[in-house]
Enzyme design. Structure first.
Site, PDB file in Angstrom:
ATOM      1  N   HIS A 500       0.844  -1.193   0.000  1.00 53.24           N
ATOM      2  CA  HIS A 500       0.000   0.000   0.000  1.00 53.24           C
ATOM      3  C   HIS A 500       0.878   1.241   0.000  1.00 53.24           C
ATOM      4  O   HIS A 500       0.738   2.110   0.850  1.00 53.24           O
ATOM      5  CB  HIS A 500      -0.952  -0.008   1.205  1.00 53.24           C
ATOM      6  CG  HIS A 500      -1.865  -1.201   1.235  1.00 53.24           C
ATOM      7  ND1 HIS A 500      -2.640  -1.541   2.304  1.00 53.24           N
ATOM      8  CD2 HIS A 500      -2.139  -2.126   0.284  1.00 53.24           C
ATOM      9  CE1 HIS A 500      -3.342  -2.630   2.035  1.00 53.24           C
ATOM     10  NE2 HIS A 500      -3.047  -3.011   0.798  1.00 53.24           N
TER      11      HIS A 500
HETATM   12  C1  LIG Z   1      -0.025  -9.511  -2.351  1.00 48.56           C
HETATM   13  C2  LIG Z   1      -0.856  -8.283  -2.574  1.00 48.56           C
HETATM   14  C3  LIG Z   1      -2.130  -8.189  -2.030  1.00 48.56           C
HETATM   15  C4  LIG Z   1      -2.893  -7.037  -2.231  1.00 48.56           C
HETATM   16  N1  LIG Z   1      -4.163  -7.002  -1.729  1.00 48.56           N
HETATM   17  C5  LIG Z   1      -4.917  -5.880  -1.907  1.00 48.56           C
HETATM   18  C6  LIG Z   1      -6.258  -5.828  -1.412  1.00 48.56           C
HETATM   19  O1  LIG Z   1      -6.777  -6.768  -0.837  1.00 48.56           O
HETATM   20  N2  LIG Z   1      -6.955  -4.687  -1.605  1.00 48.56           N
HETATM   21  C7  LIG Z   1      -6.433  -3.607  -2.237  1.00 48.56           C
HETATM   22  O2  LIG Z   1      -7.111  -2.584  -2.343  1.00 48.56           O
HETATM   23  N3  LIG Z   1      -5.179  -3.651  -2.748  1.00 48.56           N
HETATM   24  C8  LIG Z   1      -4.416  -4.768  -2.599  1.00 48.56           C
HETATM   25  N4  LIG Z   1      -3.151  -4.820  -3.119  1.00 48.56           N
HETATM   26  C9  LIG Z   1      -2.676  -3.660  -3.876  1.00 48.56           C
HETATM   27  C10 LIG Z   1      -3.186  -3.723  -5.297  1.00 48.56           C
HETATM   28  O3  LIG Z   1      -2.811  -4.926  -5.887  1.00 48.56           O
HETATM   29  C11 LIG Z   1      -2.666  -2.511  -6.061  1.00 48.56           C
HETATM   30  O4  LIG Z   1      -3.168  -1.333  -5.435  1.00 48.56           O
HETATM   31  C12 LIG Z   1      -3.122  -2.461  -7.501  1.00 48.56           C
HETATM   32  O5  LIG Z   1      -3.039  -3.711  -8.119  1.00 48.56           O
HETATM   33  C13 LIG Z   1      -2.278  -1.424  -8.212  1.00 48.56           C
HETATM   34  O6  LIG Z   1      -2.608  -1.346  -9.569  1.00 48.56           O
HETATM   35  P1  LIG Z   1      -1.685  -0.521 -10.553  1.00 48.56           P
HETATM   36  O7  LIG Z   1      -2.268  -0.654 -11.908  1.00 48.56           O
HETATM   37  O8  LIG Z   1      -1.474   0.833 -10.005  1.00 48.56           O
HETATM   38  O9  LIG Z   1      -0.246  -1.222 -10.473  1.00 48.56           O
HETATM   39  P2  LIG Z   1       0.245  -2.712 -10.766  1.00 48.56           P
HETATM   40  O10 LIG Z   1      -0.811  -3.685 -10.533  1.00 48.56           O
HETATM   41  O11 LIG Z   1       1.524  -2.877 -10.038  1.00 48.56           O
HETATM   42  O12 LIG Z   1       0.527  -2.690 -12.331  1.00 48.56           O
HETATM   43  C14 LIG Z   1       1.599  -1.991 -12.867  1.00 48.56           C
HETATM   44  C15 LIG Z   1       2.144  -2.763 -14.063  1.00 48.56           C
HETATM   45  O13 LIG Z   1       3.127  -1.950 -14.682  1.00 48.56           O
HETATM   46  C16 LIG Z   1       4.194  -2.756 -15.097  1.00 48.56           C
HETATM   47  N5  LIG Z   1       5.389  -1.908 -15.191  1.00 48.56           N
HETATM   48  C17 LIG Z   1       6.040  -1.303 -14.180  1.00 48.56           C
HETATM   49  N6  LIG Z   1       7.082  -0.585 -14.669  1.00 48.56           N
HETATM   50  C18 LIG Z   1       7.080  -0.740 -16.012  1.00 48.56           C
HETATM   51  C19 LIG Z   1       7.895  -0.246 -17.049  1.00 48.56           C
HETATM   52  N7  LIG Z   1       8.930   0.556 -16.800  1.00 48.56           N
HETATM   53  N8  LIG Z   1       7.603  -0.618 -18.321  1.00 48.56           N
HETATM   54  C20 LIG Z   1       6.551  -1.426 -18.585  1.00 48.56           C
HETATM   55  N9  LIG Z   1       5.749  -1.935 -17.619  1.00 48.56           N
HETATM   56  C21 LIG Z   1       5.997  -1.579 -16.353  1.00 48.56           C
HETATM   57  C22 LIG Z   1       4.294  -3.815 -14.028  1.00 48.56           C
HETATM   58  O14 LIG Z   1       4.951  -4.973 -14.532  1.00 48.56           O
HETATM   59  C23 LIG Z   1       2.836  -4.067 -13.674  1.00 48.56           C
HETATM   60  O15 LIG Z   1       2.262  -5.113 -14.405  1.00 48.56           O
HETATM   61  C24 LIG Z   1      -2.371  -5.958  -2.961  1.00 48.56           C
HETATM   62  C25 LIG Z   1      -1.084  -6.050  -3.514  1.00 48.56           C
HETATM   63  C26 LIG Z   1      -0.331  -7.203  -3.323  1.00 48.56           C
HETATM   64  C27 LIG Z   1       1.024  -7.295  -3.940  1.00 48.56           C
END
Ligand SMILES: Cc1cc2nc3c(=O)[nH]c(=O)nc-3n(C[C@H](O)[C@H](O)[C@H](O)COP(=O)(O)OP(=O)(O)OC[C@H]3O[C@@H](n4cnc5c(N)ncnc54)[C@H](O)[C@@H]3O)c2cc1C
Ligand code: SF4
Length: 570
Positions: A500
């Site tokens: 988080h």
């Molecule tokens: C184990 C775990 C449990 C969780 N449980 C919860 C929960 O119960 N409730 C909740 O609200 N949240 C939870 N979270 C948090 C939640 O997963 C995230 O808030 C959410 O998935 C974030 O989405 P996002 O799109 O911002 O980032 P991400 O899901 O991290 O996606 C970002 C993507 O960008 C890609 N990327 C990064 N840098 C580059 C680059 N330079 N070039 C190309 N691609 C790149 C990455 O590979 C990734 O696939 C949890 C997280 C984890 C790890």
């Protein structure tokens, strides 16, 4: 030399929840979208019959390869930052779906208080409730303004829950699916908190209570309470994830493509607009330039900030002068809690990532803070996520941590142990920020992101207060031995806490104090949008993703508007 590809309308950096939502909305609106994802592609079929705790929960198969890229960390500016070489405090996602594949699915909306925290705190408690070192600010958007986007996210994921909590913001529509099962373990928490005069409710869960078809026609299955949820993909397609919802929606339009193994290393800029991104194929090493009308950073909190820093877009925050906004207000959370050891065995091995009950009686501004030395608070939850056998060996404090007695007690206590924990809000502090590391580089030659972070006085005071509340609840639940958690001292990046992370690319209504406006459009480059929990000016008392999802829908609306008329959206 880098090969230049054909121009597209929108290029997304990363395809997790934020990238997937924006892909679906923009592709449905007729824009040509390409998603560049540094990890591999994956889908539900990859998870059939692989409840392998070692592979996924301990070896982190679905997560970022830290030997190629990581962050450096130090508690204070006086220390030398060192690289995080193993996953620890937080687990970074990688691959199609990002962390949305292996998240738990606990899906709370931040409270109305969160979005107006500065003005509401000042009004009720005066301007000096916290010292000037805490850089509190309003978000530039209210809960009511964000509510339609929250509702959109709920419907996309088929959120399971019950509208029973008197402390959260008004919902314009009921939950799309009913709450998960009230198990005997959750009943213990419900009875205890009710008898203490609190207001328990079923945790809103993206592990669905029943099969569901979302408004885009995507089907999500019913949760089997298999207990291998957090850190795993779901073999039943029952955990709402980007790969079972927004990614197929985007694909069906014919306007969306994903390039995997594409690691973006730079945002290209000309004048006050961006022109595309440069990426490296992580398998061949070949370099490409992807030109685009609009660039959208959806690469998670840390990579969004890093890409802006290495591309020199925006002014880096300087803790000495307070000038600059990029990297400012990096935040995390605290996790106070209490473990209880019971006489009777329970079915702790069953569960789901989002199965639980919560109270908000000590979250946000639900209670009067006049006589306490902190603001905000924590949600307090008992979650039944399924206790995995390798990592879980609970024993009471008087038992040795090795040998025959440990083994005996560990087996005895495995089904007899519960914990009640808080997710404590974290207020931004002048000394907590992100910047580029001056020494260390990743496998592609790009500087690593440097994190300077420590718990604050506010965190410590709140931690103690919430620990005491969790101990009272555990006692009321009838535990034979009640073991409150230790007080916190310095933040430690090694033990797992939560993924988080927040801040660093914060939103607001003033370019002097924020990186993006309330459409998440960059103040210095109108065709650049930065989306994720990095937009949060502080961290609240819940998991972040419902709020991240709502912001992504808001950004998608802004991107579509911008594609028609250009210019600043505010
Ligand atoms: C184990 C775990 C449990 C969780 N449980 C919860 C929960 O119960 N409730 C909740 O609200 N949240 C939870 N979270 C948090 C939640 O997963 C995230 O808030 C959410 O998935 C974030 O989405 P996002 O799109 O911002 O980032 P991400 O899901 O991290 O996606 C970002 C993507 O960008 C890609 N990327 C990064 N840098 C580059 C680059 N330079 N070039 C190309 N691609 C790149 C990455 O590979 C990734 O696939 C949890 C997280 C984890 C790890
Ligand atoms: S607990 Fe439910 S949602 Fe989670 S992986 Fe198992 S079946 Fe899927």
């Amino acid at each position: 030399m880098a090969k230049t590809l054909d121009k597209v309308d929108v290029v997304l950096v990363g395809v997790g929840w934020t990238g997937g939502i924006i892909a679906a909305e923009c592709a449905k609106a007729g824009l040509k979208v390409i998603g560049l994802e540094r990890g591999n592609t994956r889908n539900t079929a990859d998870y059939v019959m692989v409840h392998d705790e070692y592979r996924y929960a301990i070896r982190y198969e679905l997560m970022q390869d830290l030997s190629r890229e990581t962050v450096t960390f130090r508690n204070t500016r006086k220390m030398r930052a060192l690289p995080m070489r193993q996953m620890g405090s937080f687990l970074l996602g990688e691959g199609l779906g990002g962390s949305g594949t292996h998240w738990n699915g606990m899906t709370y909306r931040f409270l109305p208080y969160d979005f107006q925290i500065k003005s509401m705190t000042d009004k009720k408690y005066g301007k000096n409730k916290l010292s000037a070192d805490y850089l509190l600010q309003d978000w530039g958007i209210t809960y009511d303004e964000l509510e339609p986007y929250f509702t959109k996210f709920d419907k996309t994921i088929g959120l399971s829950g019950e509208d029973k909590n008197p402390f959260w913001g008004k919902r314009s529509e009921d939950f799309p699916t009913p709450p998960m099962k009230r198990t005997p373990i959750l009943k213990k928490f419900e009875d205890a908190t009710t008898s203490l005069g609190y207001h328990p409710y079923m945790l809103p869960s993206a592990n669905l209570s029943q099969p569901y078809e979302n408004p885009d026609g995507e089907s999500i299955g019913a949760c089997q309470y298999c207990g291998f949820c957090e850190r795993f993909g779901c073999e039943y397609g029952a955990k709402s994830s980007p790969e079972v919802t927004v990614v197929p929606t985007a694909m069906k339009t014919g306007n969306f493509e994903v390039t995997v193994h594409a690691n973006v290393v730079e945002i290209m800029k000309s004048g006050n607009k961006v022109t595309g991104v440069r990426y490296i194929d992580t398998q061949s090493g070949a370099e490409y330039i992807q030109p685009a009308e609009m660039v959208i950073l959806t690469s998670y909190v840390l990579n969004n900030a890093k890409l802006l820093m290495v591309s020199k877009i925006g002014e880096q925050y300087n803790p000495d002068t307070g000038r600059g906004t990029l990297g400012k207000n990096y935040g995390y959370q605290i996790e106070p809690g209490t473990t209880g050891f019971f006489e009777e065995p329970m079915n702790v091995f069953m569960g789901a990532g989002g199965l639980g009950m919560t109270i908000d009686d000590f979250n946000g501004d639900s209670f009067d803070h006049s006589d306490v030395d902190f603001i905000h608070g924590a949600s307090i939850t008992l979650s039944q996520t399924g206790v995995r056998p390798i990592q879980t060996n609970p024993v009471p404090p008087d038992v040795p941590v090795w040998g025959a007695e440990f083994k005996k007690q560990s087996i005895l206590n495995y089904p007899r142990t519960l914990s009640v924990y808080g997710q404590g809000a974290s207020m931004p502090h002048r000394e907590n920020f992100l910047s580029l590391d001056p020494d260390y580089r990743d496998a592609y030659g790009v500087p690593l992101l440097q994190m300077t972070y420590n718990f604050t006085e506010q965190d410590r005071n709140l931690h103690k207060f919430i620990t005491d509340r969790t101990a009272e609840i555990m006692k009321e639940m009838g535990a034979k031995t009640v073991v409150p958690g230790n007080p916190i001292s310095d933040y430690d990046i090694v033990p797992y806490q939560s993924t988080h992370n927040t801040g660093g690319t914060i939103m607001g209504s003033d370019p002097d104090t924020s990186v993006v406006n309330n459409y998440l459009q960059h103040w210095d480059a109108e065709n650049l949008f930065v989306v994720g929990a990095g937009n949060f000016p502080h961290n609240g008392g819940y998991n972040p993703t419902a709020t991240v999802g709502a912001l992504a829908y808001r950004a998608a609306e802004g991107i579509i508007k911008y594609s028609k008329n250009g210019g600043s959206l505010v």
